[in-house]
Design a protein around this motif. Structure first.
Motif, short mmCIF file in Angstrom:
data_model
loop_
_atom_site.label_atom_id
_atom_site.label_comp_id
_atom_site.label_asym_id
_atom_site.label_seq_id
_atom_site.Cartn_x
_atom_site.Cartn_y
_atom_site.Cartn_z
N ASP A 293 12.20 63.49 32.24
CA ASP A 293 12.08 63.42 33.69
C ASP A 293 13.46 63.32 34.33
N ASN A 294 14.37 62.73 33.54
CA ASN A 294 15.72 62.50 34.06
C ASN A 294 16.74 63.14 33.14
N MET A 295 17.68 63.85 33.73
CA MET A 295 18.75 64.44 32.94
C MET A 295 20.08 64.22 33.65
N VAL A 296 21.06 63.73 32.88
CA VAL A 296 22.37 63.43 33.47
C VAL A 296 23.44 63.99 32.52
N ALA A 297 24.39 64.70 33.05
CA ALA A 297 25.49 65.22 32.25
C ALA A 297 26.53 64.11 32.05
N ALA A 298 27.10 64.08 30.83
CA ALA A 298 28.10 63.05 30.54
C ALA A 298 29.05 63.53 29.46
N VAL A 299 30.19 62.80 29.35
CA VAL A 299 31.19 63.11 28.33
C VAL A 299 31.30 61.92 27.40
N VAL A 300 31.30 62.20 26.08
CA VAL A 300 31.43 61.11 25.11
C VAL A 300 32.84 60.54 25.17
N VAL A 301 32.96 59.21 25.25
CA VAL A 301 34.26 58.55 25.24
C VAL A 301 34.56 58.01 23.86
N GLU A 302 33.55 57.38 23.26
CA GLU A 302 33.77 56.76 21.96
C GLU A 302 32.43 56.49 21.30
N THR A 303 32.40 56.53 19.98
CA THR A 303 31.20 56.14 19.24
C THR A 303 31.54 54.92 18.40
N VAL A 304 30.81 53.83 18.60
CA VAL A 304 31.05 52.61 17.83
C VAL A 304 29.96 52.49 16.78
N TYR A 305 30.36 52.65 15.53
CA TYR A 305 29.43 52.66 14.41
C TYR A 305 29.10 51.23 13.99
N ALA A 306 27.82 50.92 13.84
CA ALA A 306 27.43 49.56 13.41
C ALA A 306 26.36 49.61 12.35
N GLY A 307 26.48 50.52 11.39
CA GLY A 307 25.52 50.59 10.30
C GLY A 307 24.25 51.31 10.70
N ALA A 308 23.19 50.54 10.94
CA ALA A 308 21.90 51.13 11.27
C ALA A 308 21.93 51.86 12.61
N VAL A 309 22.74 51.36 13.50
CA VAL A 309 22.81 51.97 14.84
C VAL A 309 24.26 52.24 15.22
N SER A 310 24.43 53.09 16.22
CA SER A 310 25.75 53.29 16.80
C SER A 310 25.62 53.15 18.31
N THR A 311 26.67 52.63 18.93
CA THR A 311 26.71 52.59 20.38
C THR A 311 27.63 53.73 20.82
N VAL A 312 27.08 54.63 21.65
CA VAL A 312 27.90 55.71 22.16
C VAL A 312 28.28 55.37 23.59
N LEU A 313 29.59 55.33 23.83
CA LEU A 313 30.07 55.06 25.18
C LEU A 313 30.37 56.40 25.84
N LEU A 314 29.80 56.60 27.05
CA LEU A 314 29.98 57.88 27.74
C LEU A 314 30.44 57.64 29.16
N GLU A 315 30.82 58.74 29.80
CA GLU A 315 31.23 58.66 31.19
C GLU A 315 30.47 59.75 31.95
N SER A 316 29.88 59.37 33.08
CA SER A 316 29.16 60.36 33.88
C SER A 316 30.14 61.08 34.80
N ALA A 317 29.64 62.07 35.53
CA ALA A 317 30.50 62.88 36.41
C ALA A 317 31.23 62.03 37.43
N ASP A 318 30.59 60.92 37.87
CA ASP A 318 31.24 60.07 38.88
C ASP A 318 32.04 58.95 38.22
N ASN A 319 32.42 59.13 36.93
CA ASN A 319 33.26 58.18 36.20
C ASN A 319 32.62 56.83 35.92
N ALA A 320 31.29 56.73 36.09
CA ALA A 320 30.62 55.49 35.73
C ALA A 320 30.40 55.49 34.22
N SER A 321 30.55 54.31 33.58
CA SER A 321 30.35 54.30 32.13
C SER A 321 28.89 54.04 31.80
N ILE A 322 28.45 54.70 30.74
CA ILE A 322 27.06 54.62 30.29
C ILE A 322 27.06 54.29 28.81
#
Lengths: 354, 259
Positions: A293-322
């Motif tokens: 229902d929702n789609m947002v374009a973003a750029v990957v900033v960094e991927t933080v690997y933590a074994g079972a899961v990873s946290t992907v830090l991204l930035e949206s077009a308006d420079n907000a971090s996600i």
């Protein structure tokens, strides 16, 4: 067992309002967490329920009985202190028997009740030890046995696990659940640890600056936080602010849809999305997720690997971090600089009060 | 270091104990003129038994020291409880006001008491001595039992009360047993302060009613007799026994606590 109820409790400490018209009900036989940062008034509320301090205004009820003016020693509460507060000059057995004796039970009967309580916390055989000879976890169990053995009307726990190291804390959480189940006591648990509140409790009440922000089952609060504070204190969340329209919320990253009721059109609105609800698609492949229902374009900033899961830090077009939490089912790492599309369903867009 | 260190330690002990050892030796020496070699004898102790002024002064000293110890410990311990555990206006000021009496020279305190007791009609004598000694000992008691109380967490009493103890019961079963070593230490200290006191006692003694230090002082002025060595030896023995009892008590207390 009886439910415990706080009715519009007010408390001032040297002019500062610590509790502001706090009303909350602790279900009979349930384990309820009072969750909040330090200074939120959670310990003060616990101490008022126990009768350690008096509220300026308001009422504490155990079932049908108003206990506001019943002194501590007649209120029949069990308290486990953060410091455990074991009597250092008494043995483990004497500590546990203290409350039993106070109820007028002595001799063999008292010994039996003490032994049963120590058995419940798995400390049989430690009767003749002194508190100093026990480890932190064992002292904790003695404190628990001492509070439970008197069959209190409510069991109060003031951050009892905060002094233990991580591993021991996790073991004690499981133990606490078991002991709560076996004793069936109405239990109130003060903590500032959101994970502890989520895993341990039947119900959670979140306190912020002397007010109850939200209360309910852990999953309900997690899935449907009502305020920005609740959303960010219990779990992690991405926030998108904008203005309400009849279709959704118009934000800097576009129109976001939500299945929640929306504020009147034109009013400011905020949407919260939990990091694990977002899905990441390479650009152009987003069409494969038909339900999005929702789609947002973003750029990957960094991927933080933590074994079972990873946290992907991204930035949206308006420079907000996600932040996006992904399960590492396949070895598909997202490289910094990669252009992606984030998608999520309308049911995961939670409209919150700011 | 060891040889030098041991010599140093021995020198300190000699410095501390030699005068006392000489006094004890002379108390058991037959000669009146402190001649050597020592001729063992108990004649000064026998003579002492018939020395009425010295005996009655000793009795007064012990009586006042006991009474001072009990009263000052009770009053001082209760004051410490209020100062440490209660919130009230003027608490800091009260705590500060306890300091000067320890620093003010006894001569000045003694003069002030004498003037005050005459002005109020209390006068001199045993009762005046007792009031004076109690007033003198209270600050010491507060400063000994106060820190002891600080180490006892307030939540221990709260725990006891949540288990059904009244505040009184919680105090007597939880706080007091943990506090007792410092209370006993304070009682012994108050006893020693009173027994030792000369200057204030000198001012507050009435003719014929004095304490041992005052009596010893006046008899030395008349001429020194070995009887004074004898009574001093007895008091030394009493004090030593008290200290040993205390050491034993506090030792037991700490051992019980740490086991």
């Amino acid at each position: 067992m009886v439910p415990v109820e706080a009715r519009s409790i007010n408390k001032l400490y040297s002019g500062a309002r610590v509790l502001d018209r706090v009303s909350v009900t602790f279900g009979s036989g349930l384990l309820t967490s009072l969750l909040g940062p330090s200074g939120s008034g959670k310990t003060t509320l616990l101490r008022i329920i126990g009768g350690f301090i008096a509220p300026d205004e308001g009422e504490i009820r155990f079932g049908d009985e108003n206990v506001t003016s019943v002194p501590l020693w007649k209120r029949k509460v069990g308290m486990v202190f953060q410091s455990y507060a074991l009597f250092p000059h008494m043995t483990v057995a004497e500590n546990v028997a203290f409350g039993v004796n106070r109820r007028g039970i002595r001799g063999e009967a008292a010994r039996k009740e003490t032994a049963r309580a120590l058995e419940l916390v798995r400390l049989g055989g430690f009767e003749q030890r002194k508190p100093k000879e026990l480890s932190g976890g064992q002292q904790q169990r003695v404190a628990l046995a001492r509070a439970i053995v008197t069959q209190p009307r409510v069991l109060l726990l003031d951050e009892p696990l905060s002094a233990l190291d991580r591993r021991l804390r996790q073991d004690m959480q499981i133990e606490l659940r078991r002991i709560h189940r076996e004793s069936g006591l109405t239990t109130i648990f003060v903590t500032h640890d959101q994970e502890e509140a989520l895993t341990l409790s039947d119900s959670v009440a979140i306190l912020d600056r002397g007010r109850i922000v939200q209360e309910g089952a852990p999953a309900d609060i997690y899935e449907r936080p009502r305020t920005r504070f609740a959303a960010s204190f219990l779990g992690d969340a991405n926030f998108f602010t904008g203005r309400a329209t009849p279709e959704g919320v118009e934000t800097a990253v576009g129109l976001l849809r939500s299945s929640d009721p929306l504020p009147p059109a034109g009013a400011p609105a905020t949407i919260a999305v939990r990091p694990e609800k977002l899905r990441i698609f390479p650009i152009g492949a987003a069409g494969t997720d038909a339900r999005a229902d929702n789609m947002v374009a973003a750029v990957v900033v960094e991927t933080v690997y933590a074994g079972a899961v990873s946290t992907v830090l991204l930035e949206s077009a308006d420079n907000a971090s996600i932040r996006v939490l992904t399960q590492n089912r396949e070895a598909t790492a997202h490289a910094p600089g990669e252009n992606v599309v984030l998608s999520w369903s309308a049911t995961h867009s939670v409209v919150i009060q700011d | 270091m060891t040889a030098l260190g041991r010599t140093y330690l021995l020198a300190i002990l000699a410095f501390l104990y030699l005068p006392i050892a000489v006094m004890i030796a002379m108390a058991f020496n037959n000669s009146e003129l402190y001649t050597l070699p020592i001729e063992p004898s108990t004649r000064w102790f026998i003579r002492l038994a018939s020395d009425q002024p010295l005996l009655s002064a000793s009795r007064n000293s012990l009586l006042i020291a006991c009474a001072t110890s009990i009263i000052a410990t009770l009053v001082g311990a209760m004051a410490a409880l209020a100062l440490e555990r209660k919130q009230f206006r003027g608490r800091t000021l009260l705590r500060l006001l306890l300091l000067p009496p320890i620093a003010i020279p006894w001569l000045i305190i003694g003069t002030a008491m004498l003037v005050f007791f005459f002005w109020t009609g209390i006068g001199r004598g045993l009762h005046a001595l007792l009031i004076g000694h109690v007033a003198l000992a209270i600050p010491y008691v507060v400063f000994i039992v106060g820190p002891g109380l600080q180490t006892i967490r307030v939540d221990l009493e709260e725990a006891a009360m949540s288990l059904g103890s009244t505040p009184m019961h919680a105090f007597f079963t939880v706080t007091l047993p943990l506090w007792l070593p410092s209370v006993i230490a304070a009682a012994l200290f108050a006893f020693a302060v009173s027994l030792d006191q000369f200057v204030i006692s000198y001012f507050l003694s009435a003719p014929g009613v004095s304490t041992l230090p005052v009596e010893i002082y006046s008899s030395i002025r008349k001429g020194f007799t070995p009887e004074i060595n004898a009574i001093s030896t007895i008091f030394l023995a009493v004090s030593s026994v008290l200290i040993l009892i205390f050491a034993q008590l506090s030792n037991l207390g700490s051992r019980r606590g740490s086991r």
